[in-house]
Design an enzyme around this catalytic site. Sequence first.
Site, short mmCIF file in Angstrom:
data_model
loop_
_atom_site.label_atom_id
_atom_site.label_comp_id
_atom_site.label_asym_id
_atom_site.label_seq_id
_atom_site.Cartn_x
_atom_site.Cartn_y
_atom_site.Cartn_z
N GLU A 138 86.83 -86.76 96.70
CA GLU A 138 85.78 -86.05 95.98
C GLU A 138 85.27 -84.90 96.86
O GLU A 138 86.01 -83.96 97.11
CB GLU A 138 84.69 -87.02 95.50
CG GLU A 138 85.28 -87.99 94.47
CD GLU A 138 84.26 -88.91 93.81
OE1 GLU A 138 84.50 -89.27 92.65
OE2 GLU A 138 83.26 -89.29 94.43
C1 HEC Z 1 85.42 -85.03 92.03
C2 HEC Z 1 84.57 -85.34 90.89
C3 HEC Z 1 83.24 -85.98 91.18
C4 HEC Z 1 82.21 -85.51 91.98
C5 HEC Z 1 82.20 -84.25 92.84
C6 HEC Z 1 81.13 -86.44 91.82
N1 HEC Z 1 81.48 -87.43 90.96
FE1 HEC Z 1 80.26 -88.87 90.25
N2 HEC Z 1 81.86 -89.83 89.48
C7 HEC Z 1 83.14 -89.33 89.44
C8 HEC Z 1 84.05 -90.39 89.03
C9 HEC Z 1 85.56 -90.25 88.86
C10 HEC Z 1 83.26 -91.55 88.85
C11 HEC Z 1 83.77 -92.95 88.49
C12 HEC Z 1 84.35 -93.58 89.73
C13 HEC Z 1 84.49 -95.08 89.65
O1 HEC Z 1 83.90 -95.70 88.77
O2 HEC Z 1 85.17 -95.66 90.50
C14 HEC Z 1 81.88 -91.15 89.12
C15 HEC Z 1 80.77 -91.98 88.95
C16 HEC Z 1 79.46 -91.54 89.06
C17 HEC Z 1 78.29 -92.28 88.63
C18 HEC Z 1 78.29 -93.65 87.99
C19 HEC Z 1 78.10 -93.56 86.50
C20 HEC Z 1 78.35 -94.87 85.80
O3 HEC Z 1 78.14 -94.93 84.59
O4 HEC Z 1 78.79 -95.83 86.42
C21 HEC Z 1 77.20 -91.50 88.93
C22 HEC Z 1 75.75 -91.84 88.66
C23 HEC Z 1 77.69 -90.31 89.57
N3 HEC Z 1 79.07 -90.35 89.61
C24 HEC Z 1 76.90 -89.33 90.15
C25 HEC Z 1 77.40 -88.38 91.04
C26 HEC Z 1 76.60 -87.64 92.01
C27 HEC Z 1 75.11 -87.78 92.19
C28 HEC Z 1 77.46 -86.81 92.68
C29 HEC Z 1 77.14 -85.87 93.82
C30 HEC Z 1 76.56 -86.48 95.00
C31 HEC Z 1 78.79 -87.04 92.12
N4 HEC Z 1 78.71 -88.01 91.17
C32 HEC Z 1 79.91 -86.32 92.48
C33 HEC Z 1 83.51 -88.03 89.74
C34 HEC Z 1 82.76 -87.21 90.58
#
Ligand code: HEC
Length: 324
Positions: A138
């Site tokens: 990420e």
């Molecule tokens: C490269 C793309 C990417 C970036 C950049 C990213 N995310 Fe995500 N995010 C994802 C993915 C893919 C998942 C699911 C991963 C898993 O469940 O293993 C996720 C899951 C989440 C969830 C959980 C939602 C749920 O319903 O379970 C949250 C809240 C979230 N991200 C917030 C953030 C925040 C705050 C940041 C910055 C600090 C961030 N993400 C940066 C791709 C990204």
Amino acid sequence: MLKTLKNIALTAAFIVSGVAAQADSLQAQANAIFGPLPATMPGSENDTPELISLGEKLFMDKRLSINNTQSCNSCHDVTNAGTGVDNVEVSAGAVSGRFGNRNAPTVWNAGFQFAQFWDGREPDLKAQAKGPILNHVEMGMPSADQVIEKLSGITEYQQDFEAAFNSDDAINYDNLAHAIAAFERTLITKDRFDVYMKGDINALNQQEKDGLQAFINTGCIACHRGSTLGGNMFQKLGVVNPYENQADQGRLELTQNPEDKMTVKVPMLRDIARTAPYFHDGKVTTLEEAVSLMGSLQLGRKLDQQTIDNMVAFLKAMSHDDSL
Ligand code: HEC
Ligand code: HEC
């Protein structure tokens, strides 16, 4: 003649009250099983405007990634009432050629859930926010210390952290995650389903009501219930018939407990029409396909086309509408 007219009027009045009674009972059922989204998120009681505005700035800031190319918002676009996702199968990381292995869930309403991530490995938004910045597929920062070193060199952040935490020594990783979570706690969707449940029975059209009724009667509510229609339990994908893609076994990898094979957090269904593609692997491209698969995999039922169309119409009525 008069008598006939009176009969027609009576019959019409009977039909109208009959329809209203039916709608009322569906509305009452919906309120009992789901209920409108609360106006505020748990834990938001002490979120100040300064803290929220710092969190928003951090959420949007690409400097939180190794090469200044990616922010939280890159994968969870919430600007101008964006979808909260990237709408791709699996996300591309900050460093080119690196991809995650799961579909990005929406950040809208995320803080209403009982756990974060598909496998529920983090308990809340604050714990979750610490992950992506350091995740090498990420945002790819090498360590929390290096994130803090980078932020400390930015004058604007020195002022913003001080305002948010009432301390001139407040730039640390825990506070950073706390601020991002505070911003995320403001992300609550608004939709016509809530307008309906709060009293306006005409906020849903007949097909959407039929879809809602089918969603209840078919048994979708065994797992998708509560105001978010999900996000409050773990369940197996493939309760009756196995899902085709068995590559990612969900919670099994986390717990090593054989009972967790193919088990994930039941996703929320609010705003689901805007967050394609679907499922933890992002391999299901349309909402129609997702609904049809749910019927067969989870309930052992082949849903007819009309029922699928009605359910999809109902799900679309939960799309975020900022004007409501
Ligand atoms: C490269 C793309 C990417 C970036 C950049 C990213 N995310 Fe995500 N995010 C994802 C993915 C893919 C998942 C699911 C991963 C898993 O469940 O293993 C996720 C899951 C989440 C969830 C959980 C939602 C749920 O319903 O379970 C949250 C809240 C979230 N991200 C917030 C953030 C925040 C705050 C940041 C910055 C600090 C961030 N993400 C940066 C791709 C990204
Ligand atoms: C036994 C529990 C269970 C039942 C019953 C159930 N679901 Fe699901 N649903 C899940 C789980 C678990 C997932 C996540 C699947 C995955 O990605 O691994 C899911 C995913 C979905 C998704 C895709 C969400 C997303 O973000 O990708 C939709 C849409 C959906 N369900 C609708 C329905 C409908 C409509 C019904 C009734 C016909 C239904 N579900 C019945 C547990 C259930």
